[in-house]
Write an enzyme that holds these catalytic residues in place. Structure first.
Site, PDB file in Angstrom:
ATOM      1  N   LYS A 105      -7.359  -3.269  16.745  1.00  0.00           N
ATOM      2  CA  LYS A 105      -8.044  -4.041  15.900  1.00  0.00           C
ATOM      3  C   LYS A 105      -7.170  -4.926  15.119  1.00  0.00           C
ATOM      4  O   LYS A 105      -6.401  -4.581  14.164  1.00  0.00           O
ATOM      5  CB  LYS A 105      -8.883  -3.316  14.820  1.00  0.00           C
ATOM      6  CG  LYS A 105     -10.107  -3.830  14.274  1.00  0.00           C
ATOM      7  CD  LYS A 105     -10.080  -5.071  13.417  1.00  0.00           C
ATOM      8  CE  LYS A 105      -9.780  -4.840  12.017  1.00  0.00           C
ATOM      9  NZ  LYS A 105      -9.713  -6.026  11.477  1.00  0.00           N
ATOM     10  N   GLU A 116       2.368   2.250   8.070  1.00  0.00           N
ATOM     11  CA  GLU A 116       3.614   1.475   7.583  1.00  0.00           C
ATOM     12  C   GLU A 116       2.715   0.399   6.336  1.00  0.00           C
ATOM     13  O   GLU A 116       1.816  -0.163   7.124  1.00  0.00           O
ATOM     14  CB  GLU A 116       3.965   0.672   8.816  1.00  0.00           C
ATOM     15  CG  GLU A 116       4.575   1.473   9.832  1.00  0.00           C
ATOM     16  CD  GLU A 116       5.338   0.892  10.983  1.00  0.00           C
ATOM     17  OE1 GLU A 116       5.166  -0.433  11.320  1.00  0.00           O
ATOM     18  OE2 GLU A 116       5.692   1.647  11.888  1.00  0.00           O
ATOM     19  N   CYS A 169       7.072  -7.693   5.332  1.00  0.00           N
ATOM     20  CA  CYS A 169       6.969  -6.411   4.589  1.00  0.00           C
ATOM     21  C   CYS A 169       8.189  -6.115   4.111  1.00  0.00           C
ATOM     22  O   CYS A 169       8.497  -5.372   3.112  1.00  0.00           O
ATOM     23  CB  CYS A 169       6.235  -5.480   5.495  1.00  0.00           C
ATOM     24  SG  CYS A 169       7.194  -5.073   6.937  1.00  0.00           S
ATOM     25  N   GLU A 225       3.451  -5.843  -5.398  1.00  0.00           N
ATOM     26  CA  GLU A 225       3.943  -6.629  -4.037  1.00  0.00           C
ATOM     27  C   GLU A 225       2.807  -8.043  -4.297  1.00  0.00           C
ATOM     28  O   GLU A 225       1.651  -8.004  -4.341  1.00  0.00           O
ATOM     29  CB  GLU A 225       3.549  -5.862  -2.918  1.00  0.00           C
ATOM     30  CG  GLU A 225       3.738  -6.553  -1.580  1.00  0.00           C
ATOM     31  CD  GLU A 225       3.349  -5.797  -0.321  1.00  0.00           C
ATOM     32  OE1 GLU A 225       2.042  -5.474  -0.397  1.00  0.00           O
ATOM     33  OE2 GLU A 225       4.107  -5.674   0.610  1.00  0.00           O
TER      34      GLU A 225
END
Ligand code: NAD
Ligand code: 6OD
Length: 486
Positions: free
Chosen positions: A178, A254, A288, A390
């Site tokens: 996906k 992750e 990331c 973040e």
């Protein structure tokens, strides 16, 4: 307009309910593609195709045959290299240099390296004594887990998808991918490559759509999906983990980061600036592993901030296909709204804006794109939102520190633990500090220097599990012990 279809059982198909959604260019905000949204029935078909393929020719292939197939896929990506570069640029707006020299070659490497790893992985063998004195032997066989659900983010679409599809297929699994709703094109193009190289039908399936109550959740909640591997935000990972608990399915997560860079006064300043520049601004800060917190030892602080400012102001913001472009737009208007809200919050919380902080003045034809300025702040307390949360944009806060103990405490004072980087020419200090940082990956005098054989993953809320090299085999295979009485 381009039509992007699902890829199920080797065929490109529209959604069975006929729904489609628009994909917009991050560069201009124009609609560039119509993407077929997969229904629950389509996901059922994709999972069923994956399950059937495990029992078909794919499931009967020897490791050597599978390895050859993976090399053919890698070569197929290389043959269509320019097409993959074009899809990545079109979906994300990333600069062509990043796609050509890093993200697309990695898409091919992810198949080659994991093929070579499964070819060479040793097995275990133990002799044992038995009461009758004849003894027994034990050996281990690795079996595929089954149908793996692969849920992907948008920031490095081909790289991050193949980073999971490569090892999953190398280990003999089948996948239902996906892709992010923001970046559907490279997963679809990979479907074409899979057919070109003759991958058996049903091994690689792609379903497009959104997350909760949509295609993503249809995949993760499907009872015949045997394992789920996810890259994305920590909040989403937690939701997926909850879904995976039904049926006690394994997950590999992750997730997000708020990664520190630590710059000691004894560093090579040019090396530190070059790497912090990349880690803060590459891919418009949407990596990331990127740096959003920089700690600089006080005697170097002013010089460092000045040099970083110069670097940020020299970045050329322009169309991704131009070779001189240093930074493209953010992925979408929605994400730009989030990043700009942090730019405003930084000022409200008392930041000194060293550079940037807003929207750049772009030419008329690019004005509607998701552009933001590369931004550097100083002067904020460690409690400020932009120091704690973040942002996933081209920005960082730079703060001074006075001692090694202090900077280790500051660097570790976060719920995240994905990566960290340390700049010093003192070898003993490099070892000492690296050992104490709470992160899955520590770089010394570098950033994003990645060998695919190494463990990759996050500590704390940045991840669960490790992938990379043989560590991927722990997730994508079940180890079976065979005990033979002699
Ligand atoms: P996201 O979590 O919003 O979405 C990721 C994927 O999950 C998308 O495909 C989305 O449709 C799907 N999804 C969302 N909710 C779902 C649900 N309930 N069930 C199933 N699927 C669902 O992340 P994003 O915005 O695409 O990516 C940015 C984030 O990814 C950042 O936080 C970044 O740090 C993280 N990231 C982490 C790594 C890593 O390796 N640790 C790598 C890249 C990006
Ligand atoms: O290099 C890789 O293999 C990897 N997984 C990179 C992750 C980048 C995140 O944005």
């Amino acid at each position: 307009m381009k039509q992007i279809l699902n890829f199920i059982d080797g065929e490109f198909v529209a959604g069975s309910h006929g729904r489609a959604f628009d994909k917009r260019s991050p560069v201009t905000n124009e609609v560039i593609a119509s993407v077929a949204e997969a229904s629950k029935a389509d996901v059922d078909r994709a999972v069923a195709a994956g399950k059937a393929a495990l029992r078909g020719p794919w499931g009967r292939m020897t490791t050597a045959e599978r390895v050859d197939m993976l090399h053919a896929i890698a070569d197929g990506i290389t043959r269509r290299f320019d097409d993959f570069v074009a899809t990545e640029l079109s979906d994300t707006g990333m600069p062509v240099s990043l796609a050509r020299h890093a993200f697309v070659p990695r898409g091919a490497a992810n198949f080659k390296i994991f093929a070579d790893i499964v070819k060479n992985v040793p097995s275990e063998f133990f002799e044992m004594a038995t009461p009758d004195g004849r003894g027994a032997i034990n050996y281990a066989i690795r079996r595929p887990v089954g149908v793996v659900g692969v849920i992907c983010p948008w920031n490095a679409p081909l790289l991050l998808m193949t980073w999971k599809v490569g090892p999953a297929l190398a280990c003999g699994n089948t996948v239902v991918v996906k892709p992010s709703e923001e970046t559907p094109q490279s997963a679809a193009l990979l479907g074409e490559v899979m057919n070109e190289v003759g991958l058996p039908k049903g091994v690689y399936n792609v379903v497009h759509g959104f997350g909760p109550d949509s295609t993503g959740e249809f995949v993760t909640s499907h009872p015949d999906v045997d394992a789920i591997t996810f890259t994305g935000e920590t909040r989403t990972g937690a939701a997926i983990m909850k879904t995976a608990a039904v049926g006690a399915r394994p997950v590999s997560l992750e997730m997000g980061g708020k990664n520190p860079a630590i710059v000691f006064a004894d560093c090579d300043l040019d090396v530190a600036i070059e790497n912090v520049m990349r880690s803060a601004f590459a891919n418009t800060g949407q990596v990331c592993l990127g740096t959003e917190r920089v700690y600089v030892e006080r005697p170097l602080f002013e010089r460092f901030v000045e040099a970083l400012k110069r670097g940020a102001e020299a970045l050329r913001l322009d169309r991704p296909e131009l070779s001189g472009t240093g930074m493209g737009p953010l992925i979408s208007q929605e994400h730009r709204g989030k990043v700009l809200s942090y730019y405003r919050k930084a000022v409200e919380e008392g930041a000194n804006v060293v550079t940037g902080g807003g929207v750049p003045d772009m030419p008329a034809e690019l004005k509607e794109g998701a552009w933001v300025q590369p931004t550097i702040w100083t002067g904020l307390p460690e409690t400020a939102s932009v120091v704690r949360e973040e942002i996933f944009g081209p920005c960082c806060h730079v703060a001074p520190f006075d001692s090694e103990d202090e900077v280790i405490r500051l660097a570790n004072d976060t719920r995240y633990g994905l990566s960290a980087s340390v700049y010093t020419t003192n070898l003993a200090r490099a070892h000492r500090v690296s050992a104490q940082l709470e992160a899955g990956i520590v770089w010394v005098n570098s950033w994003f220097l990645r060998d695919l054989r190494t463990a990759f993953g996050g500590a704390k809320q940045s991840g669960i599990g490790r992938e990379g090299g043989v560590h991927s085999l722990e997730f994508y295979t079940e180890l079976k012990n065979v005990c033979i009485k002699l």
